[in-house]
Write a protein that holds these residues in place. Structure first.
Motif, PDB file in Angstrom:
ATOM      1  N   GLU A 105     -32.284 -33.310  29.866  1.00  0.00           N
ATOM      2  CA  GLU A 105     -31.000 -33.093  29.223  1.00  0.00           C
ATOM      3  C   GLU A 105     -30.888 -33.927  27.953  1.00  0.00           C
ATOM      4  O   GLU A 105     -31.307 -35.078  27.919  1.00  0.00           O
ATOM      5  CB  GLU A 105     -29.851 -33.457  30.169  1.00  0.00           C
ATOM      6  CG  GLU A 105     -29.752 -32.570  31.386  1.00  0.00           C
ATOM      7  CD  GLU A 105     -30.669 -33.014  32.508  1.00  0.00           C
ATOM      8  OE1 GLU A 105     -31.263 -34.103  32.396  1.00  0.00           O
ATOM      9  OE2 GLU A 105     -30.802 -32.258  33.477  1.00  0.00           O
ATOM     10  N   LYS A 106     -30.302 -33.334  26.934  1.00  0.00           N
ATOM     11  CA  LYS A 106     -30.175 -34.029  25.656  1.00  0.00           C
ATOM     12  C   LYS A 106     -29.218 -35.206  25.767  1.00  0.00           C
ATOM     13  O   LYS A 106     -29.447 -36.249  25.154  1.00  0.00           O
ATOM     14  CB  LYS A 106     -29.699 -33.041  24.586  1.00  0.00           C
ATOM     15  CG  LYS A 106     -29.721 -33.632  23.210  1.00  0.00           C
ATOM     16  CD  LYS A 106     -29.451 -32.599  22.161  1.00  0.00           C
ATOM     17  CE  LYS A 106     -29.514 -33.267  20.807  1.00  0.00           C
ATOM     18  NZ  LYS A 106     -29.510 -32.319  19.723  1.00  0.00           N
ATOM     19  N   TRP A 107     -28.132 -35.075  26.540  1.00  0.00           N
ATOM     20  CA  TRP A 107     -27.170 -36.169  26.684  1.00  0.00           C
ATOM     21  C   TRP A 107     -27.816 -37.369  27.377  1.00  0.00           C
ATOM     22  O   TRP A 107     -27.506 -38.509  27.043  1.00  0.00           O
ATOM     23  CB  TRP A 107     -25.923 -35.711  27.433  1.00  0.00           C
ATOM     24  CG  TRP A 107     -26.161 -35.289  28.858  1.00  0.00           C
ATOM     25  CD1 TRP A 107     -26.436 -34.032  29.305  1.00  0.00           C
ATOM     26  CD2 TRP A 107     -26.188 -36.141  29.996  1.00  0.00           C
ATOM     27  NE1 TRP A 107     -26.618 -34.032  30.658  1.00  0.00           N
ATOM     28  CE2 TRP A 107     -26.467 -35.327  31.110  1.00  0.00           C
ATOM     29  CE3 TRP A 107     -25.994 -37.499  30.195  1.00  0.00           C
ATOM     30  CZ2 TRP A 107     -26.565 -35.834  32.402  1.00  0.00           C
ATOM     31  CZ3 TRP A 107     -26.094 -37.997  31.480  1.00  0.00           C
ATOM     32  CH2 TRP A 107     -26.374 -37.173  32.563  1.00  0.00           C
ATOM     33  N   ALA A 108     -28.736 -37.125  28.310  1.00  0.00           N
ATOM     34  CA  ALA A 108     -29.407 -38.230  28.997  1.00  0.00           C
ATOM     35  C   ALA A 108     -30.372 -38.951  28.056  1.00  0.00           C
ATOM     36  O   ALA A 108     -30.470 -40.181  28.079  1.00  0.00           O
ATOM     37  CB  ALA A 108     -30.139 -37.715  30.227  1.00  0.00           C
ATOM     38  N   LYS A 109     -31.062 -38.187  27.221  1.00  0.00           N
ATOM     39  CA  LYS A 109     -31.963 -38.811  26.245  1.00  0.00           C
ATOM     40  C   LYS A 109     -31.174 -39.647  25.240  1.00  0.00           C
ATOM     41  O   LYS A 109     -31.581 -40.746  24.878  1.00  0.00           O
ATOM     42  CB  LYS A 109     -32.769 -37.742  25.515  1.00  0.00           C
ATOM     43  CG  LYS A 109     -33.783 -37.070  26.390  1.00  0.00           C
ATOM     44  CD  LYS A 109     -34.585 -36.051  25.609  1.00  0.00           C
ATOM     45  CE  LYS A 109     -35.483 -35.322  26.555  1.00  0.00           C
ATOM     46  NZ  LYS A 109     -36.823 -35.186  26.127  1.00  0.00           N
ATOM     47  N   THR A 110     -30.027 -39.128  24.803  1.00  0.00           N
ATOM     48  CA  THR A 110     -29.180 -39.869  23.870  1.00  0.00           C
ATOM     49  C   THR A 110     -28.621 -41.125  24.529  1.00  0.00           C
ATOM     50  O   THR A 110     -28.559 -42.178  23.903  1.00  0.00           O
ATOM     51  CB  THR A 110     -28.034 -38.971  23.372  1.00  0.00           C
ATOM     52  OG1 THR A 110     -28.583 -37.767  22.859  1.00  0.00           O
ATOM     53  CG2 THR A 110     -27.223 -39.662  22.311  1.00  0.00           C
ATOM     54  N   LEU A 111     -28.230 -41.014  25.783  1.00  0.00           N
ATOM     55  CA  LEU A 111     -27.716 -42.162  26.520  1.00  0.00           C
ATOM     56  C   LEU A 111     -28.785 -43.243  26.679  1.00  0.00           C
ATOM     57  O   LEU A 111     -28.508 -44.433  26.507  1.00  0.00           O
ATOM     58  CB  LEU A 111     -27.189 -41.719  27.880  1.00  0.00           C
ATOM     59  CG  LEU A 111     -26.416 -42.745  28.682  1.00  0.00           C
ATOM     60  CD1 LEU A 111     -25.123 -43.111  27.963  1.00  0.00           C
ATOM     61  CD2 LEU A 111     -26.111 -42.197  30.058  1.00  0.00           C
ATOM     62  N   LEU A 112     -30.017 -42.835  26.964  1.00  0.00           N
ATOM     63  CA  LEU A 112     -31.100 -43.811  27.086  1.00  0.00           C
ATOM     64  C   LEU A 112     -31.425 -44.462  25.740  1.00  0.00           C
ATOM     65  O   LEU A 112     -31.705 -45.662  25.675  1.00  0.00           O
ATOM     66  CB  LEU A 112     -32.345 -43.147  27.670  1.00  0.00           C
ATOM     67  CG  LEU A 112     -32.290 -42.870  29.162  1.00  0.00           C
ATOM     68  CD1 LEU A 112     -33.442 -41.966  29.580  1.00  0.00           C
ATOM     69  CD2 LEU A 112     -32.326 -44.170  29.943  1.00  0.00           C
ATOM     70  N   LEU A 113     -31.383 -43.680  24.670  1.00  0.00           N
ATOM     71  CA  LEU A 113     -31.630 -44.249  23.342  1.00  0.00           C
ATOM     72  C   LEU A 113     -30.535 -45.234  22.957  1.00  0.00           C
ATOM     73  O   LEU A 113     -30.808 -46.310  22.426  1.00  0.00           O
ATOM     74  CB  LEU A 113     -31.741 -43.133  22.308  1.00  0.00           C
ATOM     75  CG  LEU A 113     -32.211 -43.553  20.925  1.00  0.00           C
ATOM     76  CD1 LEU A 113     -33.608 -44.134  20.990  1.00  0.00           C
ATOM     77  CD2 LEU A 113     -32.179 -42.363  19.992  1.00  0.00           C
ATOM     78  N   GLY A 114     -29.280 -44.886  23.231  1.00  0.00           N
ATOM     79  CA  GLY A 114     -28.174 -45.819  22.983  1.00  0.00           C
ATOM     80  C   GLY A 114     -28.279 -47.051  23.858  1.00  0.00           C
ATOM     81  O   GLY A 114     -27.982 -48.165  23.418  1.00  0.00           O
ATOM     82  N   GLY A 115     -28.712 -46.864  25.106  1.00  0.00           N
ATOM     83  CA  GLY A 115     -28.933 -48.007  25.989  1.00  0.00           C
ATOM     84  C   GLY A 115     -30.001 -48.941  25.447  1.00  0.00           C
ATOM     85  O   GLY A 115     -29.879 -50.157  25.538  1.00  0.00           O
ATOM     86  N   CYS A 116     -31.065 -48.362  24.867  1.00  0.00           N
ATOM     87  CA  CYS A 116     -32.110 -49.196  24.249  1.00  0.00           C
ATOM     88  C   CYS A 116     -31.547 -49.993  23.082  1.00  0.00           C
ATOM     89  O   CYS A 116     -31.845 -51.185  22.933  1.00  0.00           O
ATOM     90  CB  CYS A 116     -33.270 -48.327  23.777  1.00  0.00           C
ATOM     91  SG  CYS A 116     -34.305 -47.691  25.077  1.00  0.00           S
ATOM     92  N   PHE A 117     -30.743 -49.361  22.250  1.00  0.00           N
ATOM     93  CA  PHE A 117     -30.154 -50.053  21.110  1.00  0.00           C
ATOM     94  C   PHE A 117     -29.273 -51.217  21.560  1.00  0.00           C
ATOM     95  O   PHE A 117     -29.407 -52.339  21.066  1.00  0.00           O
ATOM     96  CB  PHE A 117     -29.333 -49.065  20.264  1.00  0.00           C
ATOM     97  CG  PHE A 117     -28.537 -49.725  19.184  1.00  0.00           C
ATOM     98  CD1 PHE A 117     -29.151 -50.207  18.045  1.00  0.00           C
ATOM     99  CD2 PHE A 117     -27.166 -49.880  19.320  1.00  0.00           C
ATOM    100  CE1 PHE A 117     -28.423 -50.822  17.046  1.00  0.00           C
ATOM    101  CE2 PHE A 117     -26.420 -50.493  18.329  1.00  0.00           C
ATOM    102  CZ  PHE A 117     -27.046 -50.964  17.191  1.00  0.00           C
ATOM    103  N   PHE A 118     -28.384 -50.961  22.504  1.00  0.00           N
ATOM    104  CA  PHE A 118     -27.489 -52.019  22.966  1.00  0.00           C
ATOM    105  C   PHE A 118     -28.230 -53.079  23.776  1.00  0.00           C
ATOM    106  O   PHE A 118     -27.845 -54.247  23.775  1.00  0.00           O
ATOM    107  CB  PHE A 118     -26.330 -51.434  23.767  1.00  0.00           C
ATOM    108  CG  PHE A 118     -25.305 -50.771  22.910  1.00  0.00           C
ATOM    109  CD1 PHE A 118     -24.503 -51.517  22.059  1.00  0.00           C
ATOM    110  CD2 PHE A 118     -25.153 -49.400  22.923  1.00  0.00           C
ATOM    111  CE1 PHE A 118     -23.559 -50.915  21.258  1.00  0.00           C
ATOM    112  CE2 PHE A 118     -24.214 -48.785  22.121  1.00  0.00           C
ATOM    113  CZ  PHE A 118     -23.419 -49.535  21.279  1.00  0.00           C
ATOM    114  N   THR A 119     -29.313 -52.697  24.440  1.00  0.00           N
ATOM    115  CA  THR A 119     -30.113 -53.687  25.166  1.00  0.00           C
ATOM    116  C   THR A 119     -30.832 -54.607  24.192  1.00  0.00           C
ATOM    117  O   THR A 119     -30.923 -55.815  24.430  1.00  0.00           O
ATOM    118  CB  THR A 119     -31.118 -52.980  26.091  1.00  0.00           C
ATOM    119  OG1 THR A 119     -30.390 -52.182  27.018  1.00  0.00           O
ATOM    120  CG2 THR A 119     -31.972 -53.962  26.842  1.00  0.00           C
TER     121      THR A 119
END
Length: 168
Positions: A105-119
Motif C-alpha cells: 500500500e502506498k500509504w504504508a510506504k509513505t508512513l514508513l518513510l515519514g517514520g524514518c525521517f522522524f526517527t
C-alpha cells in the motif's frame, strides 16, 4: 552465566538479572520455532518496525517541535536512557527501509518513510554522545554545518542566568 550467579558474593542480588537474561534467551530461541514461512518473518519485521517507528516518530516530532529532546529516563529495560534508545532507533532504520519493500500500500510506504525521517530527527536530538562522535568522524568537514541546530537548541537550557538585582 549460571556459574557466575552461583559464585557471586551476594547471589540474592544476582538472581533478578540472571532470571531476566534467561527469559530473554528463551524468548529469542523460541522465535525461530514460530517463523516457518517468509510471510511470518515479514509480519515479525513489520511488528518490530511499527513499535520502534512509533517511538521514533513521537520523539522526532517532539524534538523538531521543541528544538531537541532532553531524555533522562527512557521506557525502561533495554531502552532506559538516551544512548540505548538512540541505539534501538538506529537499528530500526534499516529494518524500516526493508519494510518499505514488504508492504504494497502506498500509504504504508509513505508512513514508513515519514517514520524514518522522524526517527532520524529523534536520533540526532537525543544528545547521544556516540552518535555525535560517529557523525563528526564520518562527515569531518560538514559536521558544523549539519549539526549546528542541535547545539543551538541546547543553548537556552545551559546558558547562565544574567545577574540582576533580584538574584544578587
Amino acid at each position: 552465566i549460571l556459574l557466575s550467579h552461583v559464585m557471586a558474593p551476594y547471589p540474592h542480588l544476582a538472581w533478578e538479572p540472571y532470571w531476566r537474561f534467561t527469559r530473554i534467551l528463551l524468548m529469542c530461541l523460541m522465535i525461530p520455532l514460530f517463523i516457518q514461512k517468509l510471510i511470518d518473518f515479514h509480519r515479525l519485521m513489520l511488528l518490530m518496525v511499527g513499535c520502534l517507528m512509533f517511538i521514533g516518530f513521537k520523539y522526532g516530532l517532539f524534538g523538531l517541535r521543541m528544538g531537541g529532546i532532553h531524555l533522562d529516563v527512557g521506557y525502561g529495560g533495554f531502552m532506559s536512557d538516551n544512548n540505548t534508545l538512540a541505539m534501538a532507533l538506529v537499528m530500526a532504520l534499516p529494518m524500516a527501509w526493508y519494510a518499505r519493500g514488504i508492504v504494497e500500500e502506498k500509504w504504508a510506504k509513505t508512513l514508513l518513510l515519514g517514520g524514518c525521517f522522524f526517527t532520524i530527527a529523534a536520533i540526532v536530538g537525543s544528545t547521544n554522545a556516540s552518535f555525535t562522535a560517529i557523525w563528526s568522524w564520518t562527515f569531518r568537514s560538514s559536521v558544523t554545518a549539519i549539526s549546528w541546530p542541535r547545539y543551538v537548541s541546547a543553548w537556552p537550557r545551559w546558558r547562565p542566568k544574567p545577574c540582576t538585582s533580584s538574584t544578587v
